[in-house]
Design an enzyme around this catalytic site. Structure first.
Site, PDB file in Angstrom:
ATOM      1  N   SER A 152       0.835  -1.209   0.000  1.00 44.19           N
ATOM      2  CA  SER A 152       0.000   0.000   0.000  1.00 44.19           C
ATOM      3  C   SER A 152       0.871   1.261   0.000  1.00 44.19           C
ATOM      4  O   SER A 152       2.047   1.235   0.384  1.00 44.19           O
ATOM      5  CB  SER A 152      -0.904   0.009   1.240  1.00 44.19           C
ATOM      6  OG  SER A 152      -0.128   0.278   2.397  1.00 44.19           O
ATOM      7  N   ASP A 195      -1.261  -1.005  -3.799  1.00 47.64           N
ATOM      8  CA  ASP A 195      -2.580  -0.963  -3.170  1.00 47.64           C
ATOM      9  C   ASP A 195      -2.884   0.449  -2.645  1.00 47.64           C
ATOM     10  O   ASP A 195      -2.008   1.097  -2.048  1.00 47.64           O
ATOM     11  CB  ASP A 195      -2.559  -1.971  -2.002  1.00 47.64           C
ATOM     12  CG  ASP A 195      -3.936  -2.257  -1.423  1.00 47.64           C
ATOM     13  OD1 ASP A 195      -4.920  -2.169  -2.162  1.00 47.64           O
ATOM     14  OD2 ASP A 195      -3.995  -2.592  -0.217  1.00 47.64           O
ATOM     15  N   GLU A 197     -12.079   1.992  -7.089  1.00 50.50           N
ATOM     16  CA  GLU A 197     -13.095   1.737  -6.057  1.00 50.50           C
ATOM     17  C   GLU A 197     -14.284   2.656  -6.272  1.00 50.50           C
ATOM     18  O   GLU A 197     -14.126   3.861  -6.464  1.00 50.50           O
ATOM     19  CB  GLU A 197     -12.473   1.971  -4.675  1.00 50.50           C
ATOM     20  CG  GLU A 197     -13.442   1.783  -3.522  1.00 50.50           C
ATOM     21  CD  GLU A 197     -12.711   1.767  -2.163  1.00 50.50           C
ATOM     22  OE1 GLU A 197     -11.611   1.193  -2.084  1.00 50.50           O
ATOM     23  OE2 GLU A 197     -13.245   2.347  -1.212  1.00 50.50           O
ATOM     24  N   HIS A 218     -11.943  -1.957   6.572  1.00 48.63           N
ATOM     25  CA  HIS A 218     -10.523  -2.241   6.805  1.00 48.63           C
ATOM     26  C   HIS A 218     -10.210  -2.360   8.292  1.00 48.63           C
ATOM     27  O   HIS A 218     -10.803  -1.654   9.121  1.00 48.63           O
ATOM     28  CB  HIS A 218      -9.653  -1.115   6.242  1.00 48.63           C
ATOM     29  CG  HIS A 218      -9.609  -1.070   4.752  1.00 48.63           C
ATOM     30  ND1 HIS A 218     -10.349  -0.176   4.026  1.00 48.63           N
ATOM     31  CD2 HIS A 218      -8.929  -1.816   3.861  1.00 48.63           C
ATOM     32  CE1 HIS A 218     -10.111  -0.361   2.728  1.00 48.63           C
ATOM     33  NE2 HIS A 218      -9.255  -1.353   2.604  1.00 48.63           N
ATOM     34  N   GLY A 219      -9.242  -3.212   8.590  1.00 49.76           N
ATOM     35  CA  GLY A 219      -8.641  -3.234   9.924  1.00 49.76           C
ATOM     36  C   GLY A 219      -9.467  -3.894  11.005  1.00 49.76           C
ATOM     37  O   GLY A 219      -9.162  -3.735  12.190  1.00 49.76           O
TER      38      GLY A 219
HETATM   39  P1  13P Z   1      -7.802  -5.742   6.109  1.00 51.12           P
HETATM   40  O1  13P Z   1      -6.636  -5.118   6.787  1.00 51.12           O
HETATM   41  O2  13P Z   1      -9.065  -5.406   6.793  1.00 51.12           O
HETATM   42  O3  13P Z   1      -7.568  -7.191   5.881  1.00 51.12           O
HETATM   43  O4  13P Z   1      -7.938  -5.076   4.645  1.00 51.12           O
HETATM   44  C1  13P Z   1      -7.014  -5.373   3.645  1.00 51.12           C
HETATM   45  C2  13P Z   1      -7.223  -4.532   2.461  1.00 51.12           C
HETATM   46  O5  13P Z   1      -8.330  -4.193   2.075  1.00 51.12           O
HETATM   47  C3  13P Z   1      -6.052  -4.135   1.703  1.00 51.12           C
HETATM   48  O6  13P Z   1      -6.360  -3.314   0.623  1.00 51.12           O
HETATM   49  O1  G3H Z   2      -6.133  -1.614   2.793  1.00 51.06           O
HETATM   50  C1  G3H Z   2      -5.041  -2.079   2.973  1.00 51.06           C
HETATM   51  C2  G3H Z   2      -4.497  -2.585   4.234  1.00 51.06           C
HETATM   52  O2  G3H Z   2      -5.477  -2.614   5.224  1.00 51.06           O
HETATM   53  C3  G3H Z   2      -3.303  -1.816   4.639  1.00 51.06           C
HETATM   54  O3  G3H Z   2      -3.699  -0.535   4.866  1.00 51.06           O
HETATM   55  O4  G3H Z   2      -1.283   0.095   4.708  1.00 51.06           O
HETATM   56  O5  G3H Z   2      -3.089   1.680   4.042  1.00 51.06           O
HETATM   57  O6  G3H Z   2      -2.761   1.057   6.446  1.00 51.06           O
HETATM   58  P1  G3H Z   2      -2.647   0.651   5.038  1.00 51.06           P
HETATM   59 ZN    ZN Z   3      -8.036  -2.016   1.092  1.00 49.95          ZN
END
Ligand code: 13P
Ligand code: G3H
Ligand code: ZN
Length: 283
Positions: free
Chosen positions: A49, A83, A135, A178-179
C-alpha cells in the site's frame, strides 16, 4: 514467476474462486506470502500500500524490487500490485519497478472527480501495459471513516463507472471495513449479485479480514474474485513475535522472533488460500 494480476483475476472470475492479495509490510511478510502460496500451489498477489511505502521512508523501490524478485523466483504465479495509491507519481514508480497492476484509490473524491481522475490513470496504465483497479463507494476503516449503507457501491452506477473509466477490476463497498480484528462484518450478498450482473470486470473485496470464513466463501460464490487481507496477517505476526519475546526476555537477535512471526504468517497464507479455493492451481 511474476505474472499480471488481471490474468489471475480473469481465471478466478471464470472458475469462481478467489485470488488472495496479502499486504506486504516488510520482507518477512513477502517471504511468508510466497512460501505459503508455494506450499499450497496457489497463485497469489503481493500488494504494497501507499501507506506501507510511507513507512519505508517514502521509498518504493527497495521493498518493491525485493518483492518483484521474490515473485520471479517463485515456482508458482505471483502478481505484484500497488494498493490504495492516491499519487500518480507513485503509480509510475511502481510500474518502473515491475509491478503488474495498481489500485488507484479515488474513493474520497466526489463521483465526477473520481471518474475524471480514474479515467486518466486507467489510460496511463493501459498505455504502460499494466492493469488498474479502482473503487466505487467507500470501504471504511481508514482515516477515521467508517463503512455505512450510504457509502456502499451503487449497482446502478457501477456499469457507468466502469464504462466511463475503463478500469480492469472494481473494488466494491458491500459491508466490509478495513482493519477489523473480529470477523463480524455483515456483507450485503444481494448487492454483490446486482453489481456482478451489471459489470463484466472482476470484483474485489477489501477489508476481508473482518469477514467470517463461511461468509467469505459465499461472497466468492456470489462473484468476488480478489480477496484483500492485511489485518489477519499482521495479527498472526504480532501475536507470534509478542509470545516469542515474552518467552525469552534476553533475546536480542531479530531473526529468532522474526522467524516465528514469519512461520505464523505462512500458516495464515496457506489457510486463506485454501478457503478461497486458490490452492492446487499452480505447479
Ligand atoms: P484488512 O486489513 O481489513 O484485511 O484489509 C485489507 C485490504 O483491504 C487491503 O487493501
Ligand atoms: O487496505 C489495505 C491494508 O489494510 C493496509 O492498509 O497500509 O493503508 O494502512 P494501510
Ligand atoms: Zn483495502
Amino acid at each position: 514467476m511474476l505474472v499480471s494480476m488481471i490474468e489471475l483475476l480473469h481465471e478466478a472470475q471464470r472458475d469462481r474462486f478467489g485470488v488472495v492479495a496479502f499486504n506486504v509490510i516488510g520482507l518477512e511478510h513477502a517471504e511468508a506470502i510466497v512460501a505459503g502460496a508455494t506450499r499450497e500451489r496457489a497463485p497469489v498477489i503481493l500488494q504494497i500500500s501507499e501507506n506501507a511505502i510511507k513507512y519505508h521512508l517514502g521509498e518504493l523501490e527497495p521493498v518493491g524490487l525485493a518483492c518483484a524478485e521474490l515473485a520471479r523466483r517463485a515456482p508458482g504465479r505471483v502478481a505484484l500490485h500497488l494498493d490504495h495509491a492516491t499519487s500518480f507519481a507513485l503509480c509510475e514508480r511502481a510500474h518502473a519497478a515491475g509491478f503488474t497492476s495498481v489500485m488507484f484509490d479515488a474513493s474520497a473524491m466526489a463521483f465526477d472527480d473520481n471518474i475524471r481522475e480514474t479515467k486518466r490513470l486507467a489510460a496511463w496504465a493501459h498505455g504502460a501495459g499494466i492493469a488498474i483497479e479502482g473503487e466505487l463507494g467507500v470501504v471504511g476503516g481508514k482515516d477515521g471513516i467508517h463503512s455505512s449503507v450510504d457509502g456502499m457501491t451503487d449497482p446502478a452506477r457501477a456499469a457507468d463507472y466502469i464504462a466511463a473509466t475503463g478500469l480492469d477490476a472494481l473494488a466494491v463497498a458491500v459491508g466490509s471495513e478495513h482493519g477489523m480484528r473480529a470477523r463480524t462484518a455483515r456483507l450485503d450478498l444481494p448487492r454483490i449479485d446486482r453489481i456482478r450482473a451489471n459489470v463484466a470486470v472482476p470484483l474485489v473485496l477489501h477489508g476481508a479480514s473482518g469477514v467470517a470464513d463461511a461468509l467469505l466463501v459465499e461472497a466468492i460464490a456470489h462473484g468476488i474474485s480478489k480477496v484483500n487481507i492485511a489485518t489477519q496477517l499482521n495479527q498472526a505476526y504480532t501475536r507470534a513475535v509478542r509470545a516469542s519475546l515474552a518467552s525469552d526476555p534476553d533475546v536480542v537477535d531479530p531473526r529468532r522472533y522474526g522467524a516465528e512471526g514469519r512461520d505464523a504468517m505462512i500458516a495464515v497464507v496457506r489457510d486463506r488460500c485454501r478457503l478461497a479455493g486458490a490452492s492446487g492451481r499452480d505447479c
